[in-house]
Design an enzyme around this catalytic site. Structure first.
Site, mmCIF file in Angstrom:
data_model
loop_
_atom_site.group_PDB
_atom_site.id
_atom_site.type_symbol
_atom_site.label_atom_id
_atom_site.label_comp_id
_atom_site.label_asym_id
_atom_site.label_seq_id
_atom_site.Cartn_x
_atom_site.Cartn_y
_atom_site.Cartn_z
ATOM 1 N N ASN A 153 -45.764 23.169 -12.622
ATOM 2 C CA ASN A 153 -46.046 22.063 -11.693
ATOM 3 C C ASN A 153 -47.064 22.508 -10.650
ATOM 4 O OD1 ASN A 153 -44.604 23.089 -9.243
ATOM 5 N ND2 ASN A 153 -42.896 23.051 -10.695
ATOM 6 N N ASP A 212 -37.094 21.496 -13.623
ATOM 7 C CA ASP A 212 -35.737 21.036 -13.916
ATOM 8 C C ASP A 212 -35.326 21.369 -15.342
ATOM 9 O OD1 ASP A 212 -35.235 19.930 -11.379
ATOM 10 O OD2 ASP A 212 -36.563 18.251 -11.873
ATOM 11 N N LYS A 271 -26.090 17.815 -3.586
ATOM 12 C CA LYS A 271 -26.244 19.268 -3.703
ATOM 13 C C LYS A 271 -25.414 20.012 -2.653
ATOM 14 C CE LYS A 271 -30.911 18.944 -5.656
ATOM 15 N NZ LYS A 271 -31.606 19.894 -6.525
ATOM 16 N N ILE A 304 -30.433 25.880 -8.517
ATOM 17 C CA ILE A 304 -30.183 27.093 -7.727
ATOM 18 C C ILE A 304 -29.547 26.758 -6.378
ATOM 19 C CG2 ILE A 304 -31.251 29.145 -6.722
ATOM 20 C CD1 ILE A 304 -33.521 28.760 -8.842
HETATM 21 O O1 C5P Z 1 -33.460 17.899 -7.569
HETATM 22 P P1 C5P Z 1 -34.757 18.242 -6.961
HETATM 23 O O2 C5P Z 1 -35.583 19.160 -7.802
HETATM 24 O O3 C5P Z 1 -35.569 17.114 -6.454
HETATM 25 O O4 C5P Z 1 -34.310 19.019 -5.632
HETATM 26 C C1 C5P Z 1 -35.186 19.720 -4.857
HETATM 27 C C2 C5P Z 1 -34.482 20.826 -4.112
HETATM 28 O O5 C5P Z 1 -33.604 21.546 -4.975
HETATM 29 C C3 C5P Z 1 -35.466 21.851 -3.625
HETATM 30 O O6 C5P Z 1 -34.910 22.416 -2.460
HETATM 31 C C4 C5P Z 1 -35.500 22.849 -4.765
HETATM 32 O O7 C5P Z 1 -35.949 24.126 -4.345
HETATM 33 C C5 C5P Z 1 -34.061 22.869 -5.212
HETATM 34 N N1 C5P Z 1 -33.857 23.127 -6.654
HETATM 35 C C6 C5P Z 1 -33.260 24.296 -7.064
HETATM 36 N N2 C5P Z 1 -33.037 24.532 -8.399
HETATM 37 C C7 C5P Z 1 -33.403 23.622 -9.327
HETATM 38 C C8 C5P Z 1 -34.022 22.433 -8.931
HETATM 39 C C9 C5P Z 1 -34.242 22.218 -7.586
HETATM 40 O O8 C5P Z 1 -32.921 25.130 -6.206
HETATM 41 N N3 C5P Z 1 -33.183 23.882 -10.600
#
Ligand code: C5P
Length: 421
Positions: free
Chosen positions: A227, A296, A358, A324
């Site tokens: 990305n 994702d 989350k 994470i």
């Molecule tokens: O669900 P989304 O990707 O929009 O959420 C964004 C937040 O979740 C950010 O803080 C990102 O660093 C964290 N994140 C993560 N692990 C993932 C996906 C997102 O820590 N696999």
């Protein structure tokens, strides 16, 4: 940079981080443990950085390190006994407690920590810890099972709750031949933390872990799914936190940015590598900021050769990556957790849903689109927490980072106050 130490020579740490502690007054407490031999190197590092160091040993620490070496290094007689007519006449224990700007106990044994937690004052070192208003830091060192024991866990939790700085322990090979958490942090690392704690700042003595940048999920030997994240926001936050005295570790995906000075950087490529790097570094962490644009999904079973373009349609099967920040936030003993949400529309409602789903303490939401967010030099944030929200207007990411960490510090302090009352 290097700084002049006493006697005009220069002290540069092997880790390439220089520290300047000229005239700062540190009590170095040493308790009984194999790691006590490293206290000599630590005392030497402190003195070379310009600090005035008073070593105070517990009686059984003598079994592990000689007072004479420490006296030679620091230029001050080592203190040990509570009732010592000679030393009490020169500088009594209460005076010594007032003299210190920081007390660092390294190594701190399980027994020392238990007594400290209980508020006992049966050694000079314990008395000083009770009688001083200076920040108190401990560097635990013990066998991994002693560290994992519920009694030690409860003592550490209690000490953390009282504002004691718990530095380490590190994981690795132990003197007893076992592997695991319990090694005292290395003297260079402790020196860096002393400098951070004495530098003041709103994050002095706090440990922060950040993720930043994109992740790359391999498709084959040469291609990946990725990305547009530049990593700038995460790097700006790491820099701002470091300037405010935090001890900062930055887990970064592939970006073309310089590491901010004094920040430890771990480079990773994939979401799974980022996940592993984060999970290994959660112990005694005060704040976790997930700034990375983690993919994702990852391709199922990436192939090790280059895929040939024979087919007209190529199907890529993807599997979900671990979340994470959600995983960190779901742990029972966890740091203050901040996440980011990049949205093209419905900013507030999507971000608030994400914060709740989350389990985050705070979420910083930004709009993404042409000229905004990912690759841009500046950004604007909508910051949400339980019962509150604020807008940080569009500005360069470095300034935005300063405002965001100020807000984080406020919320962290508010949370601690609520927990204490
Ligand atoms: O669900 P989304 O990707 O929009 O959420 C964004 C937040 O979740 C950010 O803080 C990102 O660093 C964290 N994140 C993560 N692990 C993932 C996906 C997102 O820590 N696999």
């Amino acid at each position: 940079m290097a700084y002049p130490g006493p006697g005009g020579y220069t002290w540069r740490m092997t880790s390439s981080v220089s520290v300047h502690l000229h005239g700062r007054r540190v009590i170095l407490g040493i308790t009984a443990g194999i790691a006590a031999y490293k206290a000599a190197a630590l005392a030497r590092g402190l003195v070379r950085a310009g600090a005035e160091v008073q070593v105070v040993m517990t009686p059984s620490a003598r079994e592990f390190i000689g007072a004479m070496s420490l006296q030679a290094i620091t230029g001050r007689p080592v203190r040990e006994a509570i009732f010592d007519a000679q030393h009490e006449a020169a500088m009594g224990h209460i005076e010594l407690a007032r003299w210190a700007e920081l007390i660092l106990v390294a190594p701190a044994s399980a027994d020392f920590l238990a007594r400290l937690h209980a508020g006992l004052a049966d050694t000079l070192l314990h008395t000083l810890c009770l009688a001083s208003e200076a920040p108190l830091a401990v560097a635990p060192a013990m066998n991994r099972l002693m560290w994992a024991n519920p009694a030690t866990r409860a003592n550490i939790a209690g000490l953390l709750g009282r504002g004691v700085l718990v530095w380490g322990p590190a994981e690795g090979e132990q003197a007893c031949g076992e592997q695991g958490p319990g090694r005292m942090l290395e003297p260079d690392e402790l020196l860096r933390r002393v400098a951070g704690a004495l530098a003041g700042g709103r994050f002095a003595g706090r440990r922060v872990l950040l993720t930043a940048g994109p992740t790359r999920e391999p498709v084959d030997a040469v291609r990946f799914v990725g990305n547009r994240s530049s990593g700038r926001m995460g790097f700006a936050l790491a820099d701002a936190l470091r300037r405010e005295g935090a001890e900062v570790c930055l887990v970064s995906g592939p970006v073309g940015l310089e590491t901010p000075p004094g920040v430890e950087r771990i480079d990773v490529e994939t979401a799974l590598e980022m996940h592993a790097a984060v999970m290994q570094r959660l112990d005694a962490l005060d704040l976790f900021i997930a700034c990375a644009a983690v993919a994702d999904y990852r391709p199922v079973g990436p192939v090790s050769h280059k895929i040939k373009k024979n087919a007209d349609v190529l199907r890529l099967e993807l599997v979900k990556n671990p979340d994470i920040v959600a995983e960190v936030a779901a742990r029972s003993r966890r740091p203050f957790c901040v996440g980011f949400a990049a949205e093209t529309d419905g900013l507030e409602s999507y971000a608030e849903d994400k914060r709740r789903a989350k389990g985050l303490d705070m979420i910083a939401a930004n709009r993404v689109g042409p000229g905004l967010g990912f690759e841009a030099e500046d950004n604007a944030l909508l910051v949400l927490w339980e019962g509150g929200r604020t807008r940080l207007p569009r500005q360069p990411k470095a300034r935005l980072a300063e405002q965001l960490i100020s807000l984080i510090a406020e919320r962290m302090d508010a949370q601690t106050t609520t927990e204490d009352s």
